[in-house]
Design a protein around this motif. Sequence first.
Motif, mmCIF file in Angstrom:
data_model
loop_
_atom_site.group_PDB
_atom_site.id
_atom_site.type_symbol
_atom_site.label_atom_id
_atom_site.label_comp_id
_atom_site.label_asym_id
_atom_site.label_seq_id
_atom_site.Cartn_x
_atom_site.Cartn_y
_atom_site.Cartn_z
ATOM 1 N N LEU A 43 0.688 -1.230 0.007
ATOM 2 C CA LEU A 43 -0.007 0.047 -0.029
ATOM 3 C C LEU A 43 0.934 1.215 -0.024
ATOM 4 C CD1 LEU A 43 -2.565 1.043 -0.091
ATOM 5 C CD2 LEU A 43 -2.748 1.160 2.634
ATOM 6 N N ALA A 44 1.901 1.064 0.872
ATOM 7 C CA ALA A 44 2.764 2.599 0.675
ATOM 8 C C ALA A 44 3.207 2.536 -0.456
ATOM 9 C CB ALA A 44 3.932 2.368 1.895
ATOM 10 N N GLY A 70 -1.873 7.004 1.182
ATOM 11 C CA GLY A 70 -0.543 7.344 2.129
ATOM 12 C C GLY A 70 -0.989 7.520 3.474
ATOM 13 N N HIS A 71 -2.143 8.067 3.756
ATOM 14 C CA HIS A 71 -2.563 8.282 5.200
ATOM 15 C C HIS A 71 -2.954 6.605 5.862
ATOM 16 C CE1 HIS A 71 -2.334 12.244 6.428
ATOM 17 N NE2 HIS A 71 -2.969 12.611 5.109
ATOM 18 N N ALA A 77 1.536 1.346 9.091
ATOM 19 C CA ALA A 77 3.105 1.304 9.745
ATOM 20 C C ALA A 77 3.055 1.810 11.100
ATOM 21 C CB ALA A 77 3.838 2.099 8.562
ATOM 22 N N LYS A 78 2.539 2.969 11.650
ATOM 23 C CA LYS A 78 2.705 3.088 12.713
ATOM 24 C C LYS A 78 1.889 2.231 13.808
ATOM 25 C CE LYS A 78 1.831 7.479 14.084
ATOM 26 N NZ LYS A 78 1.204 8.812 14.022
ATOM 27 N N GLY A 84 6.968 0.229 5.406
ATOM 28 C CA GLY A 84 6.926 1.318 4.681
ATOM 29 C C GLY A 84 6.589 2.611 5.035
ATOM 30 N N GLN A 85 6.890 3.034 6.494
ATOM 31 C CA GLN A 85 6.483 4.275 7.042
ATOM 32 C C GLN A 85 7.011 5.410 6.290
ATOM 33 O OE1 GLN A 85 6.803 4.646 11.054
ATOM 34 N NE2 GLN A 85 5.740 6.482 11.112
ATOM 35 N N GLY A 86 8.056 5.468 5.842
ATOM 36 C CA GLY A 86 8.891 6.388 5.262
ATOM 37 C C GLY A 86 8.245 6.829 3.792
ATOM 38 N N MET A 87 7.948 5.633 3.093
ATOM 39 C CA MET A 87 7.530 5.744 1.864
ATOM 40 C C MET A 87 5.950 6.371 2.086
ATOM 41 S SD MET A 87 8.646 2.386 -0.394
ATOM 42 C CE MET A 87 8.139 1.111 0.828
#
Length: 121
Positions: A43-44, A70-71, A77-78, A84-87
Amino acid sequence: MTYPQDPYGQQQPYGQQPPYGQPYQQPGYGYGPAMPPPQEQGLAIAALVVSIASLVACSGLPSIAGVIMGHIAHSKAKRGEAGGQGMALAAIIIGYIGVAVIVLILIGVIFVGILTDWDFD
């Protein structure tokens, strides 16, 4: 004559368990933290691709979709459900930049239209 004990410990013969209270080490493998299983980043990645494509094509609807995806990816990810939190964060930022470009283009078109009295004849 006795030799001092090996400082690295004696290796257990293959197939035998170590005495109670000592950790088991498989032959040929060292101690160390286990690697976490790979996390899903689909998804990211999709959010980042959509956001970049919408910025390149200057279209508004994919930018909004990239921001929403993205949200969702960032919140997963959090929580630790995906990677892929950065992506995901990059997708959010790029998506908002795409939305801002579309808004600025619309404001510019409206401003030019007002200055020219909207004459289409």
